[in-house]
Motif scaffolding. Sequence first.
Motif, PDB file in Angstrom:
ATOM      1  N   PRO A  81       0.821  -1.220   0.000  1.00 47.41           N
ATOM      2  CA  PRO A  81       0.000   0.000   0.000  1.00 47.41           C
ATOM      3  C   PRO A  81       0.850   1.264   0.000  1.00 47.41           C
ATOM      4  O   PRO A  81       2.003   1.258   0.432  1.00 47.41           O
ATOM      5  CB  PRO A  81      -0.815  -0.118   1.289  1.00 47.41           C
ATOM      6  CG  PRO A  81      -0.039  -1.031   2.158  1.00 47.41           C
ATOM      7  CD  PRO A  81       0.696  -1.966   1.246  1.00 47.41           C
ATOM      8  N   ASP A  82       0.246   2.343  -0.490  1.00 47.44           N
ATOM      9  CA  ASP A  82       0.918   3.638  -0.569  1.00 47.44           C
ATOM     10  C   ASP A  82       0.755   4.450   0.706  1.00 47.44           C
ATOM     11  O   ASP A  82       1.598   5.284   1.031  1.00 47.44           O
ATOM     12  CB  ASP A  82       0.349   4.444  -1.742  1.00 47.44           C
ATOM     13  CG  ASP A  82       0.448   3.673  -3.035  1.00 47.44           C
ATOM     14  OD1 ASP A  82       1.580   3.418  -3.476  1.00 47.44           O
ATOM     15  OD2 ASP A  82      -0.606   3.301  -3.590  1.00 47.44           O
ATOM     16  N   ILE A  83      -0.359   4.232   1.403  1.00 49.72           N
ATOM     17  CA  ILE A  83      -0.709   5.023   2.584  1.00 49.72           C
ATOM     18  C   ILE A  83      -1.312   4.095   3.629  1.00 49.72           C
ATOM     19  O   ILE A  83      -2.016   3.143   3.282  1.00 49.72           O
ATOM     20  CB  ILE A  83      -1.752   6.111   2.229  1.00 49.72           C
ATOM     21  CG1 ILE A  83      -1.198   7.079   1.194  1.00 49.72           C
ATOM     22  CG2 ILE A  83      -2.217   6.863   3.471  1.00 49.72           C
ATOM     23  CD1 ILE A  83      -2.233   8.055   0.652  1.00 49.72           C
ATOM     24  N   THR A  84      -1.044   4.386   4.897  1.00 47.96           N
ATOM     25  CA  THR A  84      -1.765   3.716   5.973  1.00 47.96           C
ATOM     26  C   THR A  84      -2.423   4.778   6.844  1.00 47.96           C
ATOM     27  O   THR A  84      -1.851   5.843   7.076  1.00 47.96           O
ATOM     28  CB  THR A  84      -0.851   2.797   6.818  1.00 47.96           C
ATOM     29  OG1 THR A  84      -1.659   2.063   7.734  1.00 47.96           O
ATOM     30  CG2 THR A  84       0.211   3.555   7.565  1.00 47.96           C
ATOM     31  N   GLY A  85      -3.631   4.491   7.271  1.00 46.47           N
ATOM     32  CA  GLY A  85      -4.349   5.379   8.181  1.00 46.47           C
ATOM     33  C   GLY A  85      -4.297   4.782   9.576  1.00 46.47           C
ATOM     34  O   GLY A  85      -4.323   3.561   9.732  1.00 46.47           O
ATOM     35  N   ALA A  86      -4.217   5.625  10.587  1.00 43.80           N
ATOM     36  CA  ALA A  86      -4.095   5.118  11.951  1.00 43.80           C
ATOM     37  C   ALA A  86      -4.893   5.969  12.919  1.00 43.80           C
ATOM     38  O   ALA A  86      -5.033   7.169  12.734  1.00 43.80           O
ATOM     39  CB  ALA A  86      -2.632   5.103  12.369  1.00 43.80           C
ATOM     40  N   SER A  87      -5.387   5.315  13.950  1.00 50.42           N
ATOM     41  CA  SER A  87      -6.107   6.028  15.003  1.00 50.42           C
ATOM     42  C   SER A  87      -5.204   6.260  16.210  1.00 50.42           C
ATOM     43  O   SER A  87      -5.664   6.675  17.263  1.00 50.42           O
ATOM     44  CB  SER A  87      -7.351   5.237  15.414  1.00 50.42           C
ATOM     45  OG  SER A  87      -6.992   3.928  15.820  1.00 50.42           O
ATOM     46  N   ARG A  88      -3.918   5.985  16.029  1.00 45.57           N
ATOM     47  CA  ARG A  88      -2.925   6.207  17.081  1.00 45.57           C
ATOM     48  C   ARG A  88      -1.583   6.479  16.414  1.00 45.57           C
ATOM     49  O   ARG A  88      -1.426   6.292  15.207  1.00 45.57           O
ATOM     50  CB  ARG A  88      -2.813   4.981  17.993  1.00 45.57           C
ATOM     51  CG  ARG A  88      -2.406   3.725  17.224  1.00 45.57           C
ATOM     52  CD  ARG A  88      -1.966   2.602  18.134  1.00 45.57           C
ATOM     53  NE  ARG A  88      -1.727   1.365  17.419  1.00 45.57           N
ATOM     54  CZ  ARG A  88      -0.639   1.088  16.708  1.00 45.57           C
ATOM     55  NH1 ARG A  88       0.322   1.984  16.584  1.00 45.57           N
ATOM     56  NH2 ARG A  88      -0.501  -0.070  16.101  1.00 45.57           N
ATOM     57  N   ALA A  89      -0.622   6.885  17.210  1.00 47.80           N
ATOM     58  CA  ALA A  89       0.722   7.124  16.683  1.00 47.80           C
ATOM     59  C   ALA A  89       1.406   5.797  16.364  1.00 47.80           C
ATOM     60  O   ALA A  89       1.117   4.764  16.974  1.00 47.80           O
ATOM     61  CB  ALA A  89       1.552   7.892  17.706  1.00 47.80           C
ATOM     62  N   MET A  90       2.311   5.834  15.414  1.00 45.06           N
ATOM     63  CA  MET A  90       3.109   4.667  15.062  1.00 45.06           C
ATOM     64  C   MET A  90       4.049   4.338  16.222  1.00 45.06           C
ATOM     65  O   MET A  90       4.652   5.236  16.811  1.00 45.06           O
ATOM     66  CB  MET A  90       3.917   4.990  13.797  1.00 45.06           C
ATOM     67  CG  MET A  90       4.834   3.903  13.326  1.00 45.06           C
ATOM     68  SD  MET A  90       5.767   4.413  11.853  1.00 45.06           S
ATOM     69  CE  MET A  90       4.765   3.680  10.583  1.00 45.06           C
ATOM     70  N   THR A  91       4.171   3.054  16.545  1.00 45.14           N
ATOM     71  CA  THR A  91       5.089   2.654  17.610  1.00 45.14           C
ATOM     72  C   THR A  91       6.520   2.638  17.075  1.00 45.14           C
ATOM     73  O   THR A  91       6.745   2.595  15.862  1.00 45.14           O
ATOM     74  CB  THR A  91       4.748   1.254  18.154  1.00 45.14           C
ATOM     75  OG1 THR A  91       4.967   0.291  17.118  1.00 45.14           O
ATOM     76  CG2 THR A  91       3.309   1.178  18.653  1.00 45.14           C
ATOM     77  N   GLN A  92       7.469   2.644  17.979  1.00 41.16           N
ATOM     78  CA  GLN A  92       8.872   2.597  17.572  1.00 41.16           C
ATOM     79  C   GLN A  92       9.173   1.305  16.819  1.00 41.16           C
ATOM     80  O   GLN A  92       9.889   1.313  15.821  1.00 41.16           O
ATOM     81  CB  GLN A  92       9.798   2.726  18.787  1.00 41.16           C
ATOM     82  CG  GLN A  92      11.275   2.812  18.418  1.00 41.16           C
ATOM     83  CD  GLN A  92      11.617   4.051  17.602  1.00 41.16           C
ATOM     84  OE1 GLN A  92      11.234   5.156  17.963  1.00 41.16           O
ATOM     85  NE2 GLN A  92      12.329   3.878  16.494  1.00 41.16           N
ATOM     86  N   SER A  93       8.597   0.189  17.269  1.00 38.93           N
ATOM     87  CA  SER A  93       8.861  -1.084  16.584  1.00 38.93           C
ATOM     88  C   SER A  93       8.257  -1.089  15.176  1.00 38.93           C
ATOM     89  O   SER A  93       8.843  -1.663  14.253  1.00 38.93           O
ATOM     90  CB  SER A  93       8.353  -2.273  17.403  1.00 38.93           C
ATOM     91  OG  SER A  93       6.957  -2.229  17.546  1.00 38.93           O
TER      92      SER A  93
END
Length: 107
Positions: A81-93
């Motif tokens: 995929p080109d984009i991901t949507g999230a309802s939270r911040a990306m984790t470090q891992s």
Amino acid sequence: MKSALYAGAAAVALVALAGASALAQTRDQIRIVGSSTVFPYTQAVAEQFSGVTGMAAPVVESTGTGGGMQIFCGGVGPAHPDITGASRAMTQSEYDSCLASGVDSIT
């Protein structure tokens, strides 16, 4: 106020989609995965993008935030995929996983 917030979010998303269109040139459509929470908004913006640009509407998949991150961080190219949507911040891992797979255009 609420409609202004949605309009602002839609404008930001349209700009992001326009940038992603260059990434999806080897495909007919932009592909977006991610949060089921933001899915309705992402779908609405994808339809607006199509109306404004004349391009095919992006394919939007509701995979959940974690699932979307995993798919998005899997690599770069037409199979990813080109984009991901999230309802939270990306984790470090998740960030580290993206970098390890060559996904380094993360904003």
